[in-house]
Design an enzyme around this catalytic site. Sequence first.
Site, PDB file in Angstrom:
ATOM      1  N   THR A   1       0.823  -1.207   0.000  1.00  0.00           N
ATOM      2  CA  THR A   1       0.000   0.000   0.000  1.00  0.00           C
ATOM      3  C   THR A   1       0.855   1.253   0.000  1.00  0.00           C
ATOM      4  O   THR A   1       2.003   1.241   0.484  1.00  0.00           O
ATOM      5  CB  THR A   1      -0.914   0.006   1.243  1.00  0.00           C
ATOM      6  OG1 THR A   1      -1.587   1.260   1.351  1.00  0.00           O
ATOM      7  CG2 THR A   1      -0.104  -0.195   2.520  1.00  0.00           C
ATOM      8  N   ASP A   2       0.270   2.358  -0.467  1.00  0.00           N
ATOM      9  CA  ASP A   2       0.969   3.641  -0.393  1.00  0.00           C
ATOM     10  C   ASP A   2       1.002   4.196   1.027  1.00  0.00           C
ATOM     11  O   ASP A   2       1.768   5.132   1.313  1.00  0.00           O
ATOM     12  CB  ASP A   2       0.341   4.667  -1.339  1.00  0.00           C
ATOM     13  CG  ASP A   2      -1.131   4.952  -1.062  1.00  0.00           C
ATOM     14  OD1 ASP A   2      -1.716   4.291  -0.172  1.00  0.00           O
ATOM     15  OD2 ASP A   2      -1.706   5.828  -1.735  1.00  0.00           O
ATOM     16  N   GLU A   3       0.200   3.634   1.921  1.00  0.00           N
ATOM     17  CA  GLU A   3       0.135   4.170   3.284  1.00  0.00           C
ATOM     18  C   GLU A   3       1.436   3.979   4.060  1.00  0.00           C
ATOM     19  O   GLU A   3       1.648   4.618   5.093  1.00  0.00           O
ATOM     20  CB  GLU A   3      -1.046   3.562   4.037  1.00  0.00           C
ATOM     21  CG  GLU A   3      -2.377   3.944   3.422  1.00  0.00           C
ATOM     22  CD  GLU A   3      -3.570   3.552   4.272  1.00  0.00           C
ATOM     23  OE1 GLU A   3      -3.510   3.726   5.503  1.00  0.00           O
ATOM     24  OE2 GLU A   3      -4.570   3.081   3.704  1.00  0.00           O
TER      25      GLU A   3
ATOM     26  N   TYR B   1      -1.935  -0.377  11.009  1.00  0.00           N
ATOM     27  CA  TYR B   1      -2.063  -1.038   9.705  1.00  0.00           C
ATOM     28  C   TYR B   1      -0.858  -0.740   8.832  1.00  0.00           C
ATOM     29  O   TYR B   1      -0.187  -1.655   8.332  1.00  0.00           O
ATOM     30  CB  TYR B   1      -3.346  -0.600   9.001  1.00  0.00           C
ATOM     31  CG  TYR B   1      -3.326  -0.860   7.512  1.00  0.00           C
ATOM     32  CD1 TYR B   1      -3.153  -2.150   7.020  1.00  0.00           C
ATOM     33  CD2 TYR B   1      -3.442   0.184   6.587  1.00  0.00           C
ATOM     34  CE1 TYR B   1      -3.115  -2.403   5.651  1.00  0.00           C
ATOM     35  CE2 TYR B   1      -3.407  -0.061   5.219  1.00  0.00           C
ATOM     36  CZ  TYR B   1      -3.242  -1.354   4.763  1.00  0.00           C
ATOM     37  OH  TYR B   1      -3.196  -1.590   3.415  1.00  0.00           O
TER      38      TYR B   1
ATOM     39  N   LYS C   1       2.209  -3.219   7.407  1.00  0.00           N
ATOM     40  CA  LYS C   1       2.478  -3.396   5.979  1.00  0.00           C
ATOM     41  C   LYS C   1       3.915  -2.970   5.660  1.00  0.00           C
ATOM     42  O   LYS C   1       4.587  -3.603   4.827  1.00  0.00           O
ATOM     43  CB  LYS C   1       1.481  -2.596   5.144  1.00  0.00           C
ATOM     44  CG  LYS C   1       0.090  -3.191   5.105  1.00  0.00           C
ATOM     45  CD  LYS C   1       0.057  -4.597   4.513  1.00  0.00           C
ATOM     46  CE  LYS C   1       0.324  -4.586   3.017  1.00  0.00           C
ATOM     47  NZ  LYS C   1       0.180  -5.980   2.447  1.00  0.00           N
TER      48      LYS C   1
END
Length: 353
Positions: free
Chosen positions: A132-134, A158, A162
Amino acid sequence: MILVTGGAGFIGSNFVLDWLQGTGESVLNIDKLTYAGNLGTLEPLHGNVKHVFVRADICDRGAMDALLAEHKPRAILHFAAESHVDRSIHGPADFVQTNVVGTFTLLEAARAYWITLPAAQKAAFRFLHVSTDEVFGSLSEDDPPFSETTPYAPNSPYSATKAGSDHLVRAYHHTYGLPVLTTNCSNNYGPYQFPEKLIPLMIANALAGKPLPVYGDGNNVRDWLYVGDHCAAIRRVLADGKPGETYNIGGWNEKKNLDVVSTLCDLLDASRPKAEGSYREQITYVKDRPGHDRRYAIDARKLEREVGWKPAETFETGLAKTVRWYLDNREWVDEVASGEYQKWVEANYAERV
């Protein structure tokens, strides 16, 4: 055959459906079937001998070893993850277990399997990790979009888990030579998305006459990527990506959350109008969540330059397709939105109104 983890979830199931329709190559689909996994999504594959579904946990090393030995996949595509920020705030332990321990266990099983392969199969094998870009944190209004060299700065349990899984995947390439690929995508939307996420939640609430809860001032910005485009990008990375590299996948669609909700309301006003008034009247501002990143934006030029991919859908065309799908598949929505999910919605939003 390829092996897909999390293939009953939102992105994984879309990938499996697209893969079998487009390539015909067999898929070993592994999913633990937690709350977000739904076998109903895979109903179109019932009786398809090229789709082998196994309910298993990626944290179960014995199960992973046995499945790899039996089916001998040429690639592993790792979608399985706990993925909702709000859930990670309420219960981070599950995120550590699935995203970190699960990825580690899968990597260990993959490495043990990979080193036994004949030379040609060993060279062709790939482990593709979907992230993810997060993991990159938050951008200010004037910052350039995330690139593949942006430093990691996760701000939620989260995104931290990741990020941890991304680092493990990288380490297994540099330490053991495992031929890995990592993709970092922006916010996905489209058919079969679990209705805790923004777009399907707003559609469901709007049609039910419920408030449309928008966090804070509604000006948090996300880059939106239609799930079909994401699946196409992953296929290209698997085919043409360079082992050890990371690739950002984005839709080039930066939108404020409030604008997304307002556009959804307009589409529903046109296709499923209320007796009177607009769905926009249901928009309700709620207390912001802790650690809410202000802006995400993806620079996907490396992907276009190196593997020739760019999105086929604009935000407008993708959102129109998505709204139509949810209107035409209310039975699927009603099924997944029952029971435990309702308890979750009540627990998460009741304290924010």
